[in-house]
Structure formats: structure tokens, C-alpha cells
Design a protein around this motif. Structure first.
Motif, PDB file in Angstrom:
ATOM      1  N   ARG A   1      -9.026  25.070  17.399  1.00 14.66           N
ATOM      2  CA  ARG A   1      -7.821  24.470  16.828  1.00 14.66           C
ATOM      3  C   ARG A   1      -8.190  23.341  15.856  1.00 14.66           C
ATOM      4  O   ARG A   1      -7.624  23.225  14.774  1.00 14.66           O
ATOM      5  CB  ARG A   1      -6.935  23.954  17.959  1.00 14.66           C
ATOM      6  N   GLN A   2      -9.155  22.531  16.228  1.00 18.70           N
ATOM      7  CA  GLN A   2      -9.594  21.436  15.349  1.00 18.70           C
ATOM      8  C   GLN A   2     -10.176  21.997  14.053  1.00 18.70           C
ATOM      9  O   GLN A   2      -9.895  21.502  12.967  1.00 18.70           O
ATOM     10  CB  GLN A   2     -10.625  20.564  16.064  1.00 18.70           C
ATOM     11  N   TYR A   3     -10.966  23.041  14.174  1.00 21.26           N
ATOM     12  CA  TYR A   3     -11.555  23.677  12.996  1.00 21.26           C
ATOM     13  C   TYR A   3     -10.465  24.230  12.073  1.00 21.26           C
ATOM     14  O   TYR A   3     -10.481  24.005  10.863  1.00 21.26           O
ATOM     15  CB  TYR A   3     -12.511  24.795  13.431  1.00 21.26           C
ATOM     16  N   VAL A   4      -9.502  24.964  12.639  1.00 23.75           N
ATOM     17  CA  VAL A   4      -8.435  25.549  11.830  1.00 23.75           C
ATOM     18  C   VAL A   4      -7.597  24.445  11.178  1.00 23.75           C
ATOM     19  O   VAL A   4      -7.215  24.562  10.009  1.00 23.75           O
ATOM     20  CB  VAL A   4      -7.559  26.513  12.666  1.00 23.75           C
ATOM     21  N   ARG A   5      -7.334  23.384  11.900  1.00 22.32           N
ATOM     22  CA  ARG A   5      -6.597  22.252  11.304  1.00 22.32           C
ATOM     23  C   ARG A   5      -7.343  21.705  10.095  1.00 22.32           C
ATOM     24  O   ARG A   5      -6.745  21.418   9.059  1.00 22.32           O
ATOM     25  CB  ARG A   5      -6.428  21.131  12.332  1.00 22.32           C
ATOM     26  N   LYS A   6      -8.626  21.536  10.247  1.00 27.74           N
ATOM     27  CA  LYS A   6      -9.438  20.950   9.181  1.00 27.74           C
ATOM     28  C   LYS A   6      -9.481  21.838   7.947  1.00 27.74           C
ATOM     29  O   LYS A   6      -9.234  21.381   6.841  1.00 27.74           O
ATOM     30  CB  LYS A   6     -10.858  20.687   9.703  1.00 27.74           C
ATOM     31  N   VAL A   7      -9.808  23.110   8.128  1.00 25.53           N
ATOM     32  CA  VAL A   7      -9.982  23.979   6.962  1.00 25.53           C
ATOM     33  C   VAL A   7      -8.650  24.358   6.317  1.00 25.53           C
ATOM     34  O   VAL A   7      -8.599  24.612   5.116  1.00 25.53           O
ATOM     35  CB  VAL A   7     -10.811  25.247   7.265  1.00 25.53           C
ATOM     36  N   SER A   8      -7.568  24.380   7.105  1.00 28.35           N
ATOM     37  CA  SER A   8      -6.266  24.770   6.543  1.00 28.35           C
ATOM     38  C   SER A   8      -5.472  23.589   6.013  1.00 28.35           C
ATOM     39  O   SER A   8      -4.571  23.775   5.191  1.00 28.35           O
ATOM     40  CB  SER A   8      -5.427  25.494   7.604  1.00 28.35           C
TER      41      SER A   8
ATOM     42  N   VAL B   1      -3.465  22.066   7.828  1.00 32.35           N
ATOM     43  CA  VAL B   1      -2.219  22.121   8.603  1.00 32.35           C
ATOM     44  C   VAL B   1      -2.453  21.372   9.912  1.00 32.35           C
ATOM     45  O   VAL B   1      -3.228  21.813  10.749  1.00 32.35           O
ATOM     46  CB  VAL B   1      -1.812  23.587   8.889  1.00 32.35           C
ATOM     47  N   GLN B   2      -1.797  20.238  10.076  1.00 31.06           N
ATOM     48  CA  GLN B   2      -1.965  19.460  11.300  1.00 31.06           C
ATOM     49  C   GLN B   2      -1.033  19.943  12.406  1.00 31.06           C
ATOM     50  O   GLN B   2      -1.421  20.063  13.543  1.00 31.06           O
ATOM     51  CB  GLN B   2      -1.745  17.970  11.023  1.00 31.06           C
ATOM     52  N   GLY B   3       0.213  20.188  12.036  1.00 34.74           N
ATOM     53  CA  GLY B   3       1.186  20.701  12.989  1.00 34.74           C
ATOM     54  C   GLY B   3       1.862  21.907  12.371  1.00 34.74           C
ATOM     55  O   GLY B   3       2.544  21.774  11.356  1.00 34.74           O
TER      56      GLY B   3
ATOM     57  N   PHE C   1      -1.644  30.453  11.692  1.00 35.93           N
ATOM     58  CA  PHE C   1      -2.418  29.366  12.286  1.00 35.93           C
ATOM     59  C   PHE C   1      -2.880  29.751  13.688  1.00 35.93           C
ATOM     60  O   PHE C   1      -4.066  29.682  14.014  1.00 35.93           O
ATOM     61  CB  PHE C   1      -1.567  28.090  12.336  1.00 35.93           C
ATOM     62  N   GLU C   2      -1.944  30.198  14.526  1.00 35.59           N
ATOM     63  CA  GLU C   2      -2.283  30.563  15.908  1.00 35.59           C
ATOM     64  C   GLU C   2      -3.187  31.791  15.960  1.00 35.59           C
ATOM     65  O   GLU C   2      -4.063  31.874  16.826  1.00 35.59           O
ATOM     66  CB  GLU C   2      -1.009  30.775  16.733  1.00 35.59           C
ATOM     67  N   ALA C   3      -2.994  32.739  15.048  1.00 35.69           N
ATOM     68  CA  ALA C   3      -3.874  33.912  14.995  1.00 35.69           C
ATOM     69  C   ALA C   3      -5.303  33.487  14.663  1.00 35.69           C
ATOM     70  O   ALA C   3      -6.269  33.993  15.265  1.00 35.69           O
ATOM     71  CB  ALA C   3      -3.362  34.922  13.968  1.00 35.69           C
TER      72      ALA C   3
END
Length: 93
Positions: A25-32, A34-36, A45-47
Motif C-alpha cells: 500500500r505504501q509503495y502504491v501510494r508513493k508511485v501513484s 494517491v494518498q486516499g 489502487f486496490e488491485a
């Protein structure tokens, strides 16, 4: 790139599914960026989190054991983080 992601390989006991998902989740937040997730971003995001968590779990299973444990403890193993998350869940209920 993601200084907040803690090394999971070599933990005793081994990294939990929750710890692996938190790192994903931290990785996806960083690269995207998208925080929330919003209604428009939640599904991709969840996928991505699920895919990265599965890949991470497989990687950790396939790598050889480490000679030494990681230098830092994952956040979910820290009492102060657990207390903050519990308080957050209680206030959200």
C-alpha cells in the motif's frame, strides 16, 4: 524512493500478510501519488495493492534466508503504531 517501506525479509517471526499489504500500500501510494483513494481511483489502487502484495509474498518465500535480521522493526510491530491505529479505528466506528 520509499524510505517508509521497511525491509521484510529476515524478520522473526516472518512477515505477516498484514505487513506485506502495508508495504504494498505504501509503495502504491508513493508511485501513484494517491494518498486516499477516491471513487475514481479505488478499484485500480486496490488491485495494484493486491498484486504487489502477492508478488512480494512470493518473493519473500523464494529468497534465501538472511544472515542477519533487518536493521529496523516494521511499523506494525511497534506498540506506538499499533496504539495509534487502534485509536483511529475506534474513532472511525
Amino acid at each position: 524512493m520509499c524510505r517508509n517501506i521497511t525491509t521484510l525479509r529476515g524478520l522473526e517471526p516472518s512477515a505477516t500478510a498484514e505487513e506485506i499489504e502495508a508495504a504494498a500500500r505504501q509503495y502504491v501510494r508513493k508511485v501513484s501519488g494517491v494518498q486516499g483513494p477516491t471513487a475514481a481511483t479505488r478499484e485500480p489502487f486496490e488491485a495494484a495493492v493486491a498484486e504487489i502484495a502477492a508478488i512480494t509474498a512470493r518473493l519473500l518465500d523464494e529468497l534465501p534466508a538472511r544472515r542477519q535480521p533487518p536493521p529496523t522493526v516494521p511499523p506494525l510491530r511497534r506498540p506506538e503504531v499499533r496504539a495509534r491505529l487502534a485509536a483511529k479505528q475506534t474513532s472511525a466506528s
